[in-house]
Enzyme design. Structure first.
Site, short mmCIF file in Angstrom:
data_model
loop_
_atom_site.label_atom_id
_atom_site.label_comp_id
_atom_site.label_asym_id
_atom_site.label_seq_id
_atom_site.Cartn_x
_atom_site.Cartn_y
_atom_site.Cartn_z
CG MET A 161 48.10 44.43 33.68
SD MET A 161 46.45 43.65 33.92
CE MET A 161 45.30 44.80 33.06
NE ARG A 297 39.49 38.88 32.06
CZ ARG A 297 39.86 37.98 31.56
NH1 ARG A 297 40.25 36.86 32.94
NH2 ARG A 297 40.80 37.75 30.54
CG HIS A 440 38.89 48.03 28.00
ND1 HIS A 440 38.21 49.29 27.87
CD2 HIS A 440 39.56 48.59 27.32
CE1 HIS A 440 38.56 50.59 27.58
NE2 HIS A 440 39.44 49.84 27.37
CD GLU A 441 42.34 44.69 31.92
OE1 GLU A 441 42.62 43.53 31.34
OE2 GLU A 441 42.61 45.36 31.14
N GLY A 442 39.90 41.35 28.24
CA GLY A 442 39.43 40.09 27.16
C GLY A 442 38.33 40.53 26.39
#
Length: 600
Positions: A161, A297, A440-442
């Site tokens: 990603m 998430r 991670h991821e936000g």
């Protein structure tokens, strides 16, 4: 060697709490059986214990290297991933007709939990590939699926990603990667991407990058983002590999944890433009990518839970086997030392860990069960409600385990004493690995803004109403149990404070005081999560009471008493922290928002 997970607890969550067996009544999963689900988990545990766990410390100490031409990764990583592929796990979620296992997400996530507990770095390659494959399956054209998807399901191609860029960070509207239309219908992609996990290696035949970029002339900001498939190696219409695409590795990032998951800085288009294939419609890339980000998430939360859980089990094993000191009321120094698990402070530390990690596992698998229910219901209104509930819970699923299972890892180090921060024991590695997950991821802060700024008010507050309806059902049941009625009342009061504080904060925002209303959104997220976790613990306590009333004996009885004790601990020691935070938030204190940068 300590267990990497608790088979008994996983079974309890899957079948007693989430009724995973009920999915067998649906058309989608009717060809499976509970025995088949258990066999999947047993195979997961065997491969995880035999091939993932043994090299976890080695890959941490010998992280991937780049000599300017090639990335080198210790061979054990590929051996483990080959076994994972040969067992069919890359296709776990995909339909039978696509060569997959057609498993419920609840079971697939349980499998992922086991692999993450064994070796989160090696498991990361598989999880990233699954997310990329799901994107292509959901939004890619038939031609794109024919060209790329089947090889990903087979585990021959891996995926990534590619969102972040050095100048943009979490602000995706500021990305600069460009896409220029070509006469053959492809796009020439130019730009750079940072923090790309799994971005370069030779453990698979190909790497499929899911890249966010802006087509020339697209609207400014997030509205102009499109999504592209950019393969490392070109693939023809028959699936044959061709020449290298114009994707270059500019360098590796060296992190404190997840060291075995190669993390890259990628350059696209140094020689004129990497070939990219537009996924779906132009300028809708962010909405497509949110599917992968939301899946990621939930995956981050599960990974954080894996690390917290295995750390808990390692510290439990140590505490039971480490003799030191005597009980505080023991007067005779000649008496034998006792295992440290006998000391009250260690029991407190173990209960704190247990309440965090076992509650987090329930939370993550509950979210997976919602996804399965959404996929199998024919009731449109019910589907919409469950989608709202999942949207509301997603920032909690991502962030609560990332914060509090990390705290569990810190506690596991404390239980080990001086040995805990040495590399001879794995708990320091678990902590380093897990410290990445609040980012991670936000980041944790972004998730706080998401839940307070968007999720609690969406659909005119319907998502919160749905959650409270479910919590209230549990409260009613628990009030009827004399042993749990006090806990139920404590949760009921906490829900009332949560609702009142939410109304206060949203009211201030609607009146224009946005800065103060959202200044402490992260604390709101933590408190909201504690309320939700109390709900899950109360559910587990109710089931434990039922099992004990049915005559559970021996180890089973101890297991259920453990659930009741952990519930009591969480209600008495953890829930009050949430209530205190919520009451303070309702005051709209401006200490943080008004602090002048000059004071620092």
């Amino acid at each position: 060697m300590p267990n990497i997970h608790s088979e008994k607890d996983l079974d309890f969550i899957l079948y007693d709490m989430l009724d995973t067996e009920g999915l067998l009544k649906t058309e989608r999963y009717g060809e499976h059986s509970r025995e088949a689900f258990n066999q999947i988990l047993e195979t997961s545990a065997r491969i995880a214990e035999d091939l993932f766990q043994p090299h976890a410390a080695k890959v941490d100490a010998n992280e991937p290297e780049f000599d300017g031409k090639k990335v080198t990764i210790i061979p054990e990583v590929k051996e483990a991933l080959d076994a994972y592929r040969d067992a069919g796990f890359p296709g776990a979620l995909f339909p039978f007709e696509q060569g997959g296992m057609q498993l419920p997400l609840t079971v697939a996530q349980a499998s992922g939990f086991i692999f993450g507990a064994a070796n989160v770095s090696t498991a990361g390659y598989a999880m990233l590939t699954l997310g990329a494959a799901n994107l292509i399956s959901s939004f890619g054209s038939q031609a794109q699926q024919d060209r790329f998807l089947s090889q990903m399901i087979e585990g021959r191609f891996f995926g990534t990603m590619c969102l972040s860029e050095t100048q943009a960070g979490s602000s995706l509207s500021d990305i600069r990667t460009k896409a220029v239309p070509q006469e053959d219908g492809t796009y020439a992609i130019t730009g750079t991407k940072m923090w790309i996990s799994g971005g370069e290696h030779d453990m698979s035949e190909n790497i499929i990058h899911m890249v966010m970029a802006k087509i020339e002339g697209a609207p400014e900001g997030a509205k102009g983002i499109s999504l592209f498939i950019v393969p490392k190696i070109m693939v023809d219409e028959e699936g044959n590999l061709g020449d290298l695409n114009d994707v270059k590795l500019a360098g590796l990032n060296h992190k404190m944890g997840y060291r075995g998951t190669v993390n890259t800085f990628l350059s696209f288009g140094e020689e004129g433009g990497a070939v990219g294939y537009l996924v779906g419609e132009p300028n809708k890339g962010l909405s497509y990518m949110f599917q992968m980000m939301n899946e990621a998430r939930i995956g981050v939360g599960l990974g954080a839970t894996s690390l917290g859980y295995t750390g808990y089990l390692h510290s439990l094993d140590y505490a039971k086997g480490r003799p030191q000191g005597r009980l505080i009321d023991a007067k005779d120094p000649s008496t034998p030392m006792v295992p440290i698990i006998e000391h009250a402070d260690i029991k407190r530390l173990m209960l704190q860990q247990k309440s965090y990690v076992e509650g987090a596992l329930h939370l993550c698998l509950y979210a997976a069960r919602l996804v399965d229910d959404i996929a199998t219901t024919d009731d449109g209104a019910e589907k919409k409600d469950m989608e709202l509930l999942l949207d509301l819970l997603t920032p909690i699923v991502k962030s609560w385990p990332s914060e509090f299972c990390l705290e569990a890892n810190k506690i596991a180090i404390q239980v080990h004493g001086g040995y805990g921060y040495t590399r001879e024991y794995p708990v320091e590695r678990f902590y380093r690995d897990n410290r990445l997950n609040p980012i991670h991821e936000g980041t944790h802060g972004i998730q706080g803004l998401d839940i307070l700024g968007r999720k609690v008010s969406m659909a005119k507050g319907r998502a919160v109403e749905l959650l409270i309806e479910r919590i209230n059902k549990t409260i009613v049941s628990a009030k009827a149990d004399a042993a749990l009625s006090d806990h139920a009342e404590a949760l009921e009061k906490a829900v009332g404070v949560l609702v009142a504080t939410t109304q206060t904060l949203l009211g201030a925002a609607m009146q224009g005081d946005v800065a103060r209303a959202f200044a402490n959104a992260t604390l709101y997220l933590d408190a909201f999560g504690h309320v939700v976790l109390t709900w899950f613990w109360l559910q587990q306590a109710l089931k434990a009471q039922e099992k004990l009333a049915q005559g559970a004996q021996g180890e089973d009885a101890s297991f259920y008493v453990g659930k009741l004790t952990a519930c009591t601990y969480f209600v008495r020691y953890e829930l009050p922290k949430a209530v205190s935070s919520l009451l303070e938030l309702a005051k709209l204190d401006d200490t943080c928002v008004s602090a002048n940068p000059d004071i620092f």
